[in-house]
Design an enzyme around this catalytic site. Structure first.
Site, PDB file in Angstrom:
ATOM      1  N   ASN A  89       0.848  -1.190   0.000  1.00  0.00           N
ATOM      2  CA  ASN A  89       0.000   0.000   0.000  1.00  0.00           C
ATOM      3  C   ASN A  89       0.882   1.237   0.000  1.00  0.00           C
ATOM      4  OD1 ASN A  89      -2.361  -1.475   0.122  1.00  0.00           O
ATOM      5  ND2 ASN A  89      -2.650  -1.211   2.315  1.00  0.00           N
ATOM      6  N   ASP A 112      -4.727  -5.551   2.706  1.00  0.00           N
ATOM      7  CA  ASP A 112      -5.900  -6.359   3.033  1.00  0.00           C
ATOM      8  C   ASP A 112      -5.770  -7.797   2.545  1.00  0.00           C
ATOM      9  OD1 ASP A 112      -7.277  -4.231   4.246  1.00  0.00           O
ATOM     10  OD2 ASP A 112      -7.990  -3.508   2.305  1.00  0.00           O
ATOM     11  N   LYS A 121      11.891 -16.499  -8.999  1.00  0.00           N
ATOM     12  CA  LYS A 121      11.258 -15.447  -9.789  1.00  0.00           C
ATOM     13  C   LYS A 121      10.321 -16.028 -10.840  1.00  0.00           C
ATOM     14  CE  LYS A 121      12.288 -11.615 -12.917  1.00  0.00           C
ATOM     15  NZ  LYS A 121      13.348 -10.867 -13.629  1.00  0.00           N
ATOM     16  N   PHE A 141      -6.642   4.601  11.831  1.00  0.00           N
ATOM     17  CA  PHE A 141      -6.630   5.587  10.754  1.00  0.00           C
ATOM     18  C   PHE A 141      -7.496   5.066   9.608  1.00  0.00           C
ATOM     19  CE2 PHE A 141      -3.330   7.673  12.968  1.00  0.00           C
ATOM     20  CZ  PHE A 141      -3.159   8.928  12.390  1.00  0.00           C
ATOM     21  N   LYS A 200     -16.077   2.174  10.316  1.00  0.00           N
ATOM     22  CA  LYS A 200     -14.849   1.452  10.645  1.00  0.00           C
ATOM     23  C   LYS A 200     -14.615   1.455  12.145  1.00  0.00           C
ATOM     24  CE  LYS A 200      -9.930   1.231   9.401  1.00  0.00           C
ATOM     25  NZ  LYS A 200      -8.868   1.773   8.504  1.00  0.00           N
ATOM     26  N   LYS A 249     -14.669  -2.117  14.236  1.00  0.00           N
ATOM     27  CA  LYS A 249     -13.381  -2.561  14.772  1.00  0.00           C
ATOM     28  C   LYS A 249     -13.187  -2.169  16.230  1.00  0.00           C
ATOM     29  CE  LYS A 249     -11.610  -2.680  10.117  1.00  0.00           C
ATOM     30  NZ  LYS A 249     -10.459  -2.613   9.216  1.00  0.00           N
TER      31      LYS A 249
END
Length: 438
Positions: free
Chosen positions: A246, A315, A325, A359, A373, A377
């Site tokens: 992210n 997530d 690879k 956050f 949220k 949570k």
């Protein structure tokens, strides 16, 4: 610290008078015996009935409205006070106080009291910085009057600058700190040195050197607390050279860790992938994946008092990680993902004494998503930011957030440095943490 304290709350005629209702309510909820005195101008912005309902005491505004024949009201209130707080304080009342004028109920009571006095200015930025106002404030501070520095932001007049009344929650914290430091139960003039309280319930450098440099010590609002801060973006490996992550520079989490330490906390910083330099002198643990971060947090969980989850946790992760690879092919490739552990939700549903701050980086419907949220949570606070706002968010030095609890928005923090955002967030969190230290 406020239980049983008699606080005279003086409200003067500025648009910020509407905040006095919240301030009165919070002081009363803390156990203070609040008696409100309003100026005639203040009644143009908020009603006596509102303040009477919140304080559960009669509201005074007229010097000649004597309700008890056995006492003179302004003298009785002046003598009973443990503290006189003027919030908001206009340039007019500050000028009256500086020059010893007494032409209404509030100014007369202020002149008659020997209790400590605290003033929270609120006015247009140009009025606030006018030499006459600055000199009047300097005069008051030299006499031992305590000032609560106004905040910066968009003012009701349309200007942007310093002059916004400090938030009620911060003012209450400042008052609590004052009584804690004084340790006094009796009446009488405070023996403390003149002080100027900054926007985080801390003593800070006053404009035009209104206080000495030695009085600039930061209030240790998190002294003795153990705080976990997470930062950066987690990495979920696809193969040895590729991964999912992210956006996150780690700057917000690093700012929170730095400020928490400055506020007296013992900080354990858990950082994933970051591009910013971590703060020095703080316990730092590097992790990579969401599972790694979860395990690191759990190792500190039982002994901590607060967790601030500022990290951008992925997530999902690949179901299988290639050991070598993956070679490019002419046709498409399918990557199967599985859900990662939701660290914030897991902590929220297992917390006991811990205070949990999350956050929410959003692009739309910020309030709806943030409160949803927080409730799902089981967080204590959520700091939501719109990542589409130019100059804030990922990689930027500044941020703008809205802080929510279950009742809705607690505070809107306009664009400012991430350290200042962190300081305001942690001040609110520190004020809400209860119980013993762990």
């Amino acid at each position: 610290m406020l239980k049983g304290k008699v606080i005279i709350l003086g409200i003067t005629g500025g648009i910020a008078a509407y905040k006095a209702a919240t301030l009165c309510s919070k002081l009363t909820q803390k156990g203070a015996d609040v008696h409100v005195i309003m100026t005639a101008s203040a009644k143009e912005f908020i009603t006596e009935l509102t303040l009477q309902s919140l304080s559960r005491n009669p509201v005074y505004s007229d010097t000649f409205d004597e309700r008890e024949p056995s006492v003179v009201s302004h003298i009785h209130l002046a003598d009973a006070a443990d503290l006189v707080l003027v919030a908001p304080a206009t340039a007019n009342i500050i000028g009256k106080m500086a020059h010893g004028l007494a032409d209404d109920m509030l100014s007369t009571t202020l002149l008659a009291t020997t209790a400590p006095i605290m003033v929270a200015p609120a006015m247009n930025v140009h009025m606030y910085t006018h030499p006459a106002v600055m000199q009047n404030m300097e005069t008051l501070v030299s006499r031992g009057v305590m000032m609560i520095e106004p905040g910066e932001g968009l003012l009701a007049c349309g200007y942007v600058g310093k002059g916004r009344l400090e938030e009620p929650e911060t003012i209450v914290q400042t008052i609590e700190r004052f009584f804690e430091q004084q340790g006094q139960d009796g009446k009488g003039q405070s023996k403390s040195e003149p002080r100027w309280f900054g926007g985080e319930a801390t003593e800070s450098q006053a404009p035009e050197s209104l206080v000495n440099e030695d009085d600039n010590e930061n209030e240790m609002l998190l002294s003795g607390r153990k705080v976990i801060v997470t930062a950066g973006g987690t990495i979920e490996r696809i193969d040895p050279v590729r991964y999912i992550t992210n956006d996150s520079s780690g700057k917000m989490g690093f700012a929170i860790a730095k400020v928490a330490q400055e506020m007296g906390a013992e900080v354990h910083l858990i950082a994933a992938n970051t591009s910013a330099e971590p703060p020095s002198g703080i316990s730092l643990e590097r992790v990579q994946s969401a599972e790694d971060m979860y395990a690191a947090v759990l190792r500190q969980w039982e002994a901590c008092d607060m967790v601030v989850m500022a990290a951008a946790v992925a997530d999902y992760r690949p179901r299988e990680v290639a050991q070598t690879k993956i070679k490019k092919k002419d046709n498409d490739i399918t990557l199967e993902l599985v859900k990662n552990v939701d660290i914030l939700e897991s902590l929220g549903h297992s917390k006991k004494h811990q205070f949990l701050v999350g956050f929410a980086a959003e692009t739309e419907n910020m309030e709806t998503y943030a409160i949803d949220k927080l409730e799902r949570k089981n967080c204590d606070l959520i700091a939501a930011n719109d990542v589409t706002v130019e100059g804030t968010g990922f990689g930027a030095d500044d941020n703008a957030v809205q802080i929510y609890d279950r009742g809705g928005m607690v505070e809107r923090i306009p664009v400012q440095s991430k350290e200042e955002v962190a300081r305001k967030l942690l001040t609110i969190a520190a004020g809400r943490m209860g119980g013993v230290l762990h």
